[in-house]
Write a protein that holds these residues in place. Structure first.
Motif, PDB file in Angstrom:
ATOM      1  N   MET A 104      64.228  10.280 -15.766  1.00 49.97           N
ATOM      2  CA  MET A 104      63.725   9.420 -14.693  1.00 49.97           C
ATOM      3  C   MET A 104      64.873   8.686 -13.993  1.00 49.97           C
ATOM      4  O   MET A 104      64.847   8.516 -12.767  1.00 49.97           O
ATOM      5  N   GLU A 105      65.860   8.284 -14.761  1.00 47.21           N
ATOM      6  CA  GLU A 105      67.022   7.632 -14.148  1.00 47.21           C
ATOM      7  C   GLU A 105      67.824   8.633 -13.318  1.00 47.21           C
ATOM      8  O   GLU A 105      68.269   8.324 -12.206  1.00 47.21           O
ATOM      9  N   LYS A 106      67.993   9.839 -13.843  1.00 41.32           N
ATOM     10  CA  LYS A 106      68.773  10.859 -13.146  1.00 41.32           C
ATOM     11  C   LYS A 106      68.163  11.221 -11.796  1.00 41.32           C
ATOM     12  O   LYS A 106      68.870  11.368 -10.795  1.00 41.32           O
ATOM     13  N   TYR A 107      66.832  11.357 -11.753  1.00 41.84           N
ATOM     14  CA  TYR A 107      66.163  11.798 -10.530  1.00 41.84           C
ATOM     15  C   TYR A 107      65.493  10.654  -9.766  1.00 41.84           C
ATOM     16  O   TYR A 107      64.792  10.896  -8.787  1.00 41.84           O
ATOM     17  N   ASN A 108      65.691   9.433 -10.236  1.00 42.32           N
ATOM     18  CA  ASN A 108      65.278   8.229  -9.500  1.00 42.32           C
ATOM     19  C   ASN A 108      63.771   8.176  -9.252  1.00 42.32           C
ATOM     20  O   ASN A 108      63.299   8.131  -8.126  1.00 42.32           O
TER      21      ASN A 108
ATOM     22  N   ARG B  69      63.436   8.311 -25.072  1.00 46.86           N
ATOM     23  CA  ARG B  69      64.814   8.309 -24.580  1.00 46.86           C
ATOM     24  C   ARG B  69      65.030   9.454 -23.586  1.00 46.86           C
ATOM     25  O   ARG B  69      65.643   9.257 -22.527  1.00 46.86           O
TER      26      ARG B  69
ATOM     27  N   ASP C 190      66.606  13.587  -5.554  1.00 47.32           N
ATOM     28  CA  ASP C 190      66.360  12.141  -5.501  1.00 47.32           C
ATOM     29  C   ASP C 190      64.924  11.892  -5.055  1.00 47.32           C
ATOM     30  O   ASP C 190      64.555  12.183  -3.922  1.00 47.32           O
TER      31      ASP C 190
ATOM     32  N   THR D  20      59.779   6.982 -11.471  1.00 44.68           N
ATOM     33  CA  THR D  20      59.073   6.499 -12.653  1.00 44.68           C
ATOM     34  C   THR D  20      57.752   7.252 -12.772  1.00 44.68           C
ATOM     35  O   THR D  20      57.063   7.449 -11.773  1.00 44.68           O
TER      36      THR D  20
ATOM     37  N   GLY E 174      62.997   6.507  -5.946  1.00 43.97           N
ATOM     38  CA  GLY E 174      62.387   5.373  -6.627  1.00 43.97           C
ATOM     39  C   GLY E 174      60.875   5.379  -6.673  1.00 43.97           C
ATOM     40  O   GLY E 174      60.257   4.359  -7.012  1.00 43.97           O
TER      41      GLY E 174
ATOM     42  N   GLU F 198      63.339   8.599 -20.260  1.00 42.51           N
ATOM     43  CA  GLU F 198      64.098   7.567 -19.546  1.00 42.51           C
ATOM     44  C   GLU F 198      65.327   8.166 -18.872  1.00 42.51           C
ATOM     45  O   GLU F 198      65.685   7.776 -17.747  1.00 42.51           O
ATOM     46  N   GLU F 199      65.962   9.119 -19.533  1.00 40.37           N
ATOM     47  CA  GLU F 199      67.168   9.755 -18.979  1.00 40.37           C
ATOM     48  C   GLU F 199      66.840  10.556 -17.724  1.00 40.37           C
ATOM     49  O   GLU F 199      67.539  10.437 -16.706  1.00 40.37           O
TER      50      GLU F 199
END
Length: 469
Positions: free
Chosen positions: A96-100, A90, A60, A102, A63, A93-94
């Motif tokens: 970046m969302e998984k590991y929180n 895509r 994690d 940007t 953010g 984005e996957e």
């Protein structure tokens, strides 16, 4: 009575055996039904659930935003223009969302401003980016000033992985530490573009440079002959309306030098040295300068900007231009078709390209935890998009060029042994190709005079890089 008792005992014993057998068969059959039910329904009895190791939660990054700085980005989130770009967007984005986190790109300034922005922001302790993309001309100063992070100390980088460019790694490894990185093969760079219409109008086969390159006959003499034939005075006023060639002097003379088995800066016995006085170097400058003297190279128009030669090629005023491959973007809207070959070989050398790969660095002021997070994110960012691992590296270039021969013949030649090199000049802060080439381009000095002019200045900078101040 005794006989009857024996019969009764035998009967009871037989009954018990039969009962046990039937019970056992019933349990076995019931077990079969349960197993079938498990297979068919995907359910398992509680007492059959296998034990498993607890899964570790994904890393994690809380953010955080990680910035990659450069000097060319106009849109940090451009709309995809093809399926590969859509799939890459895509995929990113996957993860970046998984590991929180940007990761984004930012334009920090113009090319001429960029190096100073990088250095001053790092020295202030508040770097403008977590990752800086550095042009070869900008890398030496921050490296010498100790502003770059030793990347091999980070657990989230493994430079033995195939994706990392080992030539850049070797160039950026000093005193046991690696301060810069790049991924993939070296980017195609220096070559010669030509205008096919102007060749045809001069009575030349528009594909002749490709044919000469394919036969190994693409030489200085061949280029000079084409430049001579393409230099034409169409209105008979004594001034050429079309010239054979015009280039940025740093590109043209660099091609001359390296195609004649020469170099600007050498490296021997763990020391840099000035190689501009060597015979092959001087021979290269003399030949390049001769195209100016013979009138084949277009002179700079009075009052024009330094990059006047670019528009001159677009407008069809010059037939050839020595430039780096990325100029395909500049020529994309040209009315005339054009081709692209490697720089021709000199009498002492080979057909040659000079790689000037951009190098990725991190500021030395990042603390260890932040640096590891940045490394983790950038490592993901540089992974090949799933599904494209076996894609031919040439595929992306077909849409950039006007013909397939540039992609299928010229670009692969760059990577054959003996046809590509890296210049070490960028590793010496304070010196530049233009120190030698600008005076030649302006006709202010001869090759010998241009070399003599830089000797003392260059030696001081070389001594500093060698630790001999």
């Amino acid at each position: 009575m005794k006989g009857n008792w024996k019969k009764l005992w035998g009967f009871l014993l037989l009954s018990s055996i039969l009962l046990i057998s039937l019970t056992a068969c019933g349990k076995k059959e019931k077990g079969k039904e349960t197993d079938n039910s498990v297979v068919e329904n995907g359910d398992e009895k509680d007492d059959q659930t296998p034990t498993s190791e607890p899964t570790e939660a994904p890393k994690d990054l809380k953010g955080t935003t990680i910035v990659i700085g450069d000097w060319w980005t106009t849109d940090p989130n451009p709309e995809p223009t093809n399926k590969r770009e859509e799939d890459t967007q895509r995929y990113r984005e996957e993860f970046m969302e998984k590991y929180n986190f940007t990761i984004t790109r930012a334009n920090l300034g113009t090319f001429t401003e960029y190096a100073e922005i990088v250095a001053t922001s790092i020295m202030s302790g508040n770097p403008e980016a977590d990752i800086f993309v550095m042009h070869a001309e900008h890398i030496a100063a921050p490296l010498q000033q100790g502003l770059l992070y030793p990347l091999e100390t980070l657990e989230n980088f493994d430079f033995t992985q195939e994706k990392w460019n080992q030539q850049v790694k070797e160039m950026m490894t000093m005193n046991g530490h690696t301060y810069g990185m790049a991924t993939g093969r070296m980017e195609p760079r220096l070559g010669v573009f030509w205008n096919k219409r102007l060749f045809e109008e001069a009575g030349i086969d528009p594909n002749l440079p490709y044919d000469l390159q394919a036969k190994g006959e693409w030489t200085w003499e061949a280029l000079e002959d084409l430049a001579k034939r393409c230099t034409r005075d169409l209105d008979n006023d004594g001034v050429p309306d079309v010239y054979g060639i015009a280039s940025f002097s740093k590109d043209f003379f660099r091609g001359c030098v390296f195609s004649n088995d020469a170099k600007f800066i050498g490296y021997e016995d763990s020391k840099f040295y000035n190689a501009t006085g060597e015979p092959n170097f001087l021979e290269a400058l003399e030949w390049g300068w001769s195209l100016y003297e013979k009138g084949y190279h277009m002179p700079q128009p009075e009052g024009s900007e330094w990059d006047w030669f670019i528009q001159a090629f677009i407008d069809g005023k010059v037939a050839m231009q020595c430039a780096e491959q990325y100029k395909v973007g500049t020529w994309k809207d040209m009315d005339d078709d054009w081709g692209f070959v490697i720089f021709p070989k000199g009498p002492k050398g080979e057909m040659m390209t000079v790689f000037t790969e951009n190098t990725v660095v991190m500021p030395a002021t990042l603390d260890k935890e932040r640096a590891e997070d940045v490394a983790f994110a950038y490592n993901l960012y540089t992974e090949t998009t799933p599904g494209y691992e076996d894609e031919d590296w040439k595929t992306q270039y077909y849409t950039l060029f006007r013909d397939a021969r540039a992609v299928e013949e010229t670009l692969p030649l760059f990577y054959e042994p003996g046809h590509g090199t890296i210049s070490l000049l960028a590793m010496i802060p304070g010196i530049d190709y233009g120190d030698v080439t600008y005076d030649l381009d302006a006709g202010a000095l001869s090759p010998k005079e241009a070399v003599e002019k830089v000797q003392a200045q260059w030696q001081a900078h070389i001594n500093a890089s060698n630790g001999e101040e």
